[in-house]
Write a protein that holds these residues in place. Structure first.
Motif, mmCIF file in Angstrom:
data_model
loop_
_atom_site.group_PDB
_atom_site.id
_atom_site.type_symbol
_atom_site.label_atom_id
_atom_site.label_comp_id
_atom_site.label_asym_id
_atom_site.label_seq_id
_atom_site.Cartn_x
_atom_site.Cartn_y
_atom_site.Cartn_z
ATOM 1 N N ARG A 27 14.500 37.831 -53.899
ATOM 2 C CA ARG A 27 14.094 37.005 -53.091
ATOM 3 C C ARG A 27 14.462 36.474 -52.734
ATOM 4 O O ARG A 27 14.957 36.186 -51.367
ATOM 5 N N GLY A 55 3.963 45.588 -51.525
ATOM 6 C CA GLY A 55 3.611 45.539 -52.344
ATOM 7 C C GLY A 55 5.289 45.351 -52.515
ATOM 8 O O GLY A 55 5.608 44.884 -51.227
ATOM 9 N N ILE A 111 -12.164 42.726 -44.988
ATOM 10 C CA ILE A 111 -12.276 42.633 -46.556
ATOM 11 C C ILE A 111 -12.285 40.339 -46.878
ATOM 12 O O ILE A 111 -12.099 40.158 -46.678
ATOM 13 N N GLY A 148 -4.774 36.688 -41.538
ATOM 14 C CA GLY A 148 -4.893 35.809 -43.140
ATOM 15 C C GLY A 148 -4.329 34.743 -43.035
ATOM 16 O O GLY A 148 -4.663 33.713 -42.281
ATOM 17 N N GLN A 149 -3.355 34.728 -43.319
ATOM 18 C CA GLN A 149 -1.951 33.724 -43.708
ATOM 19 C C GLN A 149 -0.868 34.019 -42.053
ATOM 20 O O GLN A 149 0.421 33.197 -42.080
ATOM 21 N N THR A 150 -0.821 35.705 -41.364
ATOM 22 C CA THR A 150 0.230 35.737 -40.059
ATOM 23 C C THR A 150 1.637 35.741 -41.001
ATOM 24 O O THR A 150 2.580 36.042 -39.989
ATOM 25 N N THR A 151 1.208 36.277 -42.036
ATOM 26 C CA THR A 151 3.017 36.714 -42.515
ATOM 27 C C THR A 151 3.422 38.090 -42.205
ATOM 28 O O THR A 151 4.280 38.836 -42.348
ATOM 29 N N ASN A 152 2.664 39.079 -41.174
ATOM 30 C CA ASN A 152 3.142 40.190 -41.109
ATOM 31 C C ASN A 152 2.550 40.625 -40.089
ATOM 32 O O ASN A 152 2.072 41.403 -39.384
ATOM 33 N N ILE A 154 -9.159 39.805 -36.921
ATOM 34 C CA ILE A 154 -8.891 38.598 -38.363
ATOM 35 C C ILE A 154 -7.517 38.619 -38.583
ATOM 36 O O ILE A 154 -6.240 38.989 -38.257
ATOM 37 N N SER A 189 -2.601 36.515 -47.539
ATOM 38 C CA SER A 189 -3.492 36.244 -48.653
ATOM 39 C C SER A 189 -3.666 37.287 -49.196
ATOM 40 O O SER A 189 -3.562 39.064 -48.989
#
Ligand SMILES: Cc1cc2nc3c(=O)[nH]c(=O)nc-3n(C[C@H](O)[C@H](O)[C@H](O)COP(=O)(O)OP(=O)(O)OC[C@H]3O[C@@H](n4cnc5c(N)ncnc54)[C@H](O)[C@@H]3O)c2cc1C
Length: 299
Positions: free
Chosen positions: A209, A138, A183, A64-68, A62, A128
């Protein structure tokens, strides 16, 4: 695995792309070929695809936006599923129900505009809603599970159920018991709050940031989790590792907790740099850093 991906693609009415280079779309701009990348558009689409994969014993990944995530230079085999097309947001009073594919920061931007607080300090976290729940993302002392009521999941048989927050064990950047679950959406309880106050907090956090993070380069955020009572970036910096480079992968000079892609970094470059940082930091500080980013594929 010799699969006839073209034949599998024909079975589904939604977009399924073959031989997509991960380098083209991942947050790190790194990774090899993804054999089959599916974009289901509804729960029913997911159900049909997942049930098919289960029957045919096909592995599923799966995204999501591949940011991790760091995807291997060898790419990914089997069925890779994106949640991109699940993007509904419903807000009634102070309860929000949000589909997994909604961009986390779009959701936060909207809640802030509506004067709903509780997650405003997570402003600017890319990715995402599904990824944010999976990681318990977080920042600045607020995390996803602080305001989560429940989330809807699909198992490998295509069956849907709802998990209440109390049904799972959650920790800093980790939620237990989510293996092999997709999810689909999440429900949040927010607090009616002064809108100006929320907007100011959001602006301040986005500014911080931008000031502290190397947002001009592709990355997947903090590479390591925060060790107890310390910061991974402080330890890495104290070991003189800022700017350390393998190929085009570099320990950011702006924020030592990030590895950035200076152009043509490979997953191998990043992986070797991760190992080098861990070894150096352990040698000098006796702290073994724990990886936050998720390795996908063969390393
Ligand atoms: C510049 C930058 C700054 C960042 N700052 C922060 C920060 O301040 N705080 C923070 O916590 N993180 C931060 N991150 C990391 C990242 O944004 C978060 O972890 C984010 O929540 C990941 O979401 P995603 O959709 O990109 O997930 P992905 O990277 O696509 O996936 C991450 C994991 O979640 C799983 N997953 C994703 N969606 C689902 C789903 N629907 N169902 C089941 N599993 C799923 C994937 O299989 C994978 O294992 C940052 C990243 C970047 C690039």
């Amino acid at each position: 695995m010799n699969l006839d991906y073209s034949a599998i693609k024909e079975k589904f009415p939604f977009d399924c792309l073959l031989n997509v280079s991960a380098k083209k779309f991942t947050s790190y701009k790194i990774g090899g070929l993804i054999d089959f990348l599916a974009y289901p558009e509804s729960e029913d689409d997911f159900k049909n695809l997942i049930a098919y994969c289960h029957n045919e014993k096909l592995p599923i990944t799966i995204l999501g936006q591949t940011t991790n995530v760091l995807i291997s230079d060898k790419g990914l085999r089997g069925i890779v599923v994106s949640t991109d097309k699940l993007n509904k947001i419903e807000i009634f009073d102070n309860i929000a129900t949000v589909s997994a594919g909604v961009l986390w920061d779009d959701f936060i931007g909207l809640t802030v505009k509506k004067g709903l607080g509780g997650l405003e300090k997570t402003s600017g976290i890319p990715g995402s809603v599904g990824g944010a729940v999976f990681m318990n993302a977080g920042a600045f002392g607020q995390e996803v599970f602080d305001s989560l009521i429940s989330f809807k999941v699909m198992n490998v048989f295509g069956e849907v159920s709802v998990f209440k927050k109390s049904d799972v064990k959650y920790f800093y950047r980790k939620v237990e018991g989510l293996d092999k679950l997709i999810i689909l959406s999440a429900e949040f309880l927010l607090k009616k709050t002064d809108k100006e106050e929320l907007l100011n907090t959001r602006e301040d956090i986005l500014r911080q940031r931008d000031k502290k993070q190397p947002l001009d380069y592709p990355s997947a955020g903090s590479v390591f989790k925060r060790p107890k009572n310390d910061y991974a970036s402080r330890l890495i910096d104290s070991c003189g590792l800022k700017g350390l480079r393998i190929g085009d992968a570099e320990v950011s000079k702006k924020h030592a907790g990030f590895i950035i892609n200076k152009g043509n970094a490979t997953a191998k470059d990043v992986f070797e740099l991760i190992n080098k940082i861990r070894d150096e930091v352990e040698k000098k500080t006796q702290v073994r850093l724990e990886l936050e980013q998720i390795l996908m594929g063969e390393f």
